[in-house]
Design a protein around this motif. Structure first.
Motif, mmCIF file in Angstrom:
data_model
loop_
_atom_site.group_PDB
_atom_site.id
_atom_site.type_symbol
_atom_site.label_atom_id
_atom_site.label_comp_id
_atom_site.label_asym_id
_atom_site.label_seq_id
_atom_site.Cartn_x
_atom_site.Cartn_y
_atom_site.Cartn_z
ATOM 1 N N GLY A 1 0.788 -1.219 0.000
ATOM 2 C CA GLY A 1 0.000 0.000 0.000
ATOM 3 C C GLY A 1 0.818 1.265 0.000
ATOM 4 N N CYS A 2 0.153 2.423 -0.128
ATOM 5 C CA CYS A 2 0.849 3.708 -0.161
ATOM 6 C C CYS A 2 -0.101 4.845 0.217
ATOM 7 N N ASP A 3 0.437 5.792 0.969
ATOM 8 C CA ASP A 3 -0.366 6.949 1.411
ATOM 9 C C ASP A 3 -0.002 8.217 0.658
ATOM 10 N N TYR A 4 0.869 8.113 -0.387
ATOM 11 C CA TYR A 4 1.406 9.317 -1.024
ATOM 12 C C TYR A 4 0.451 9.959 -2.031
ATOM 13 N N PHE A 5 -0.317 9.174 -2.751
ATOM 14 C CA PHE A 5 -1.278 9.695 -3.741
ATOM 15 C C PHE A 5 -0.651 10.677 -4.728
ATOM 16 N N CYS A 6 0.464 10.296 -5.326
ATOM 17 C CA CYS A 6 1.029 11.111 -6.396
ATOM 18 C C CYS A 6 -0.049 11.236 -7.471
ATOM 19 N N THR A 7 -0.115 12.376 -8.137
ATOM 20 C CA THR A 7 -1.293 12.694 -8.960
ATOM 21 C C THR A 7 -1.486 11.782 -10.164
ATOM 22 N N TYR A 8 -0.466 11.047 -10.588
ATOM 23 C CA TYR A 8 -0.580 10.180 -11.766
ATOM 24 C C TYR A 8 -0.813 8.716 -11.398
ATOM 25 N N CYS A 9 -0.814 8.398 -10.107
ATOM 26 C CA CYS A 9 -0.654 7.005 -9.710
ATOM 27 C C CYS A 9 -1.941 6.336 -9.225
ATOM 28 N N ALA A 10 -2.205 5.144 -9.743
ATOM 29 C CA ALA A 10 -3.400 4.381 -9.364
ATOM 30 C C ALA A 10 -3.125 3.402 -8.226
ATOM 31 N N ILE A 11 -1.835 3.260 -7.856
ATOM 32 C CA ILE A 11 -1.485 2.201 -6.900
ATOM 33 C C ILE A 11 -2.182 2.331 -5.551
ATOM 34 N N PRO A 12 -2.290 3.529 -4.965
ATOM 35 C CA PRO A 12 -2.995 3.599 -3.681
ATOM 36 C C PRO A 12 -4.438 3.092 -3.785
ATOM 37 N N HIS A 13 -5.074 3.244 -4.954
ATOM 38 C CA HIS A 13 -6.442 2.744 -5.139
ATOM 39 C C HIS A 13 -6.427 1.229 -5.297
ATOM 40 N N GLY B 1 8.081 -4.116 -2.126
ATOM 41 C CA GLY B 1 6.811 -3.616 -1.595
ATOM 42 C C GLY B 1 6.338 -2.524 -2.549
ATOM 43 N N VAL B 2 5.507 -1.617 -2.065
ATOM 44 C CA VAL B 2 5.023 -0.512 -2.892
ATOM 45 C C VAL B 2 5.834 0.752 -2.579
ATOM 46 N N ASN B 3 5.998 1.069 -1.319
ATOM 47 C CA ASN B 3 6.748 2.242 -0.854
ATOM 48 C C ASN B 3 7.538 1.805 0.378
ATOM 49 N N ILE C 1 13.278 2.668 -3.519
ATOM 50 C CA ILE C 1 13.021 3.504 -2.326
ATOM 51 C C ILE C 1 12.936 4.964 -2.750
ATOM 52 N N GLU C 2 11.936 5.666 -2.201
ATOM 53 C CA GLU C 2 11.700 7.058 -2.547
ATOM 54 C C GLU C 2 12.896 7.927 -2.144
ATOM 55 N N PRO C 3 13.257 8.938 -2.969
ATOM 56 C CA PRO C 3 14.435 9.776 -2.663
ATOM 57 C C PRO C 3 14.333 10.477 -1.307
ATOM 58 N N LYS D 1 2.871 16.077 -7.447
ATOM 59 C CA LYS D 1 2.803 16.023 -5.971
ATOM 60 C C LYS D 1 3.828 15.043 -5.410
ATOM 61 N N ARG D 2 5.031 15.098 -6.012
ATOM 62 C CA ARG D 2 6.132 14.301 -5.464
ATOM 63 C C ARG D 2 6.673 15.041 -4.243
ATOM 64 N N ARG D 3 7.377 14.351 -3.369
ATOM 65 C CA ARG D 3 7.755 14.933 -2.060
ATOM 66 C C ARG D 3 9.240 15.321 -2.002
HETATM 67 S S1 SF4 Z 1 4.096 6.714 -7.343
HETATM 68 FE FE1 SF4 Z 1 4.812 5.466 -5.651
HETATM 69 S S2 SF4 Z 1 4.833 6.863 -3.928
HETATM 70 FE FE2 SF4 Z 1 3.526 7.787 -5.464
HETATM 71 S S3 SF4 Z 1 1.446 7.099 -4.975
HETATM 72 FE FE3 SF4 Z 1 2.311 5.667 -6.473
HETATM 73 S S4 SF4 Z 1 3.155 4.008 -5.251
HETATM 74 FE FE4 SF4 Z 1 2.879 5.766 -3.898
#
Ligand code: SF4
Length: 421
Positions: free
Chosen positions: A158-170, A202-204, A237-239, A276-278
């Motif tokens: 799972g992931c809590d980041y919700f980057c604007t292009y990403c479907a993975i959290p859903h 994993g995902v994140n 791993i996220e930067p 919305k990258r961090r």
């Molecule tokens: S791109 Fe990576 S960090 Fe961002 S919402 Fe998707 S899985 Fe999470």
């Protein structure tokens, strides 16, 4: 006569770990694993939804299975099933559509086979989304065991980041993980097998520990102590999560290798903000430099998305020069793919498919050049190579610690051994 089951897995290392784990359960329940290109009693397609192309490949695999044995049980599981269950359930011949919280329970559905209509279960509901259920986490453990040499071990989901292009959290729900104590037990079990190398996936994964009040740094410190596993690779791993303590630890650790995969996504701060990258590109460059200072021969790969809405020719040229200036060894290049229910789908200034193609080709060329330079300049002599098992036309292949693929004439006595080469 044993029942047969065939798997077709798309997407990431996490999906391969989960398919392998589920495959073992089928074998433990008396099934025989057969190749997906052959006739089977049950077909399992473990799907991906990260791009439109991935979904297209899932549909192709579903049709292939139905064609090969129209009487077979067809189970479509995973991320695409999680986000588009109704669309998949409409495909004539599909029997089970199981999301990510349910796919590990496929055998229960099969053993309870008194249903005629398509069974759809995508119970990634609010409770499991929040990760709190029963013993405090609904994390489903999984690790691959198909390859003698290395194991993909799922440590986080799972992931809590919700980057604007990403479907993975859903598709995969909220960030959650197993406890360090449980993960340690699994690694000790794997250490008793032939496996020499574990890839943490994993995902994140940098967010490991949030659901158990622990940290990724604590986890790798614990795993490094476990005898019997010679090498660990950190899959991605996220930067913003690669801390100095993690870099220093990997540098001086017993078994963690100088190999990093860091999603950059864009080399333009304007686009990183729209995503919305961090982090900023400056932070990315600073982390890469920190790693290369501590481990000059480290292999660093980066993910890059091209053609994100708003990316002008100037932005791309700027990004190209930025990436060219970095000591990266490889680029995973993805043309931006619109995903349903993601904010980026509504962004203006869309980039045409043709322009995306041109930009992808340029970054692929750059990646080939960087990889060739890396292999020439960072091939330590000798290197420690973990030889794999297969005989490829008389050749045996393996990877060095810093992820350079090498080969030598096939020698059975070297299979699954770490040797200086
Ligand atoms: S791109 Fe990576 S960090 Fe961002 S919402 Fe998707 S899985 Fe999470």
């Amino acid at each position: 006569m044993k029942k047969t089951v065939a798997f077709h897995t798309l997407g990431c290392k996490l999906n391969f770990a989960e398919s392998s784990d589920l495959g073992r359960k089928f074998v433990e329940n008396g099934y025989e694993l057969v190749d997906f290109k052959t006739v089977a009693d049950v077909y399992v397609i473990n799907t991906c939804t990260v791009t439109t192309l991935a979904e297209k490949k899932c549909r192709t695999a579903i049709r292939q299975a139905i064609r090969q044995n129209p009487n077979a049980k067809i189970a479509v599981v995973g991320c695409f099933s999680q986000v588009s269950p109704d669309e998949i359930a409409k495909i004539e011949g599909v029997n089970y559509v199981l999301g990510n919280a349910d796919k590990h329970r496929l055998l229960e559905y099969l053993n309870d086979d008194n249903t005629t209509q398509t069974d759809v279960s995508t119970s990634l509901n609010s409770r499991s989304l929040s990760g709190v259920e029963g013993n405090g986490t609904n994390f489903v453990v999984a690790y691959s065991a198909d390859d003698r040499t290395r194991t993909f071990l799922k440590i986080q989901d799972g992931c809590d980041y919700f980057c604007t292009y990403c479907a993975i959290p859903h598709a995969r729900g909220r960030n959650r993980n197993d406890s360090i104590a449980n993960t340690e037990k699994i690694v000790e079990k794997i250490a008793k097998s032939d496996t020499k190398e574990i890839v943490l996936t994993g995902v994140n994964i940098g967010e490991f520990g949030k659901s158990t009040n622990e940290t990724f740094f604590q986890l790798i410190q614990t795993l490094d102590q476990i005898q019997g596993i010679e090498r660990y690779r950190i899959s991605s791993i996220e930067p913003n999560l690669i801390s100095d303590e993690i870099i220093d630890f990997v540098t001086n650790s017993r078994a963690f290798l100088p190999h990093f995969h860091i999603p950059l996504q864009s080399g333009s701060n304007k686009i990183l903000q729209l995503m919305k990258r961090r982090y900023t590109r400056e932070l990315f460059a600073e982390r890469v430099q920190k790693i290369k200072t501590a481990m000059p021969h480290a292999f660093i790969a980066a993910d890059v998305i091209v053609g994100f809405p708003g990316e002008t020719d100037e932005d791309f040229e700027d990004m190209y020069q930025f990436i060219e200036s970095l000591p990266l060894a490889f680029l995973h290049v993805f043309p931006y793919s619109e995903r349903p229910n993601t904010p980026a789908i509504n962004l203006p200034e869309k980039v045409s498919a043709e322009v995306k193609k041109q930009r992808s080709e340029r970054l692929h060329e750059l990646s080939e050049k960087k990889h060739a330079d890396f292999c020439k300049n960072h091939r330590l002599n000798p290197s420690k190579v973990l030889w794999e098992a297969d005989n490829h036309d008389g050749w045996l292949y393996g990877f060095t610690e810093n992820y350079i693929r090498v080969r030598k004439p096939f020698d059975q006595s070297s299979v699954n051994k770490i040797e200086e080469f």
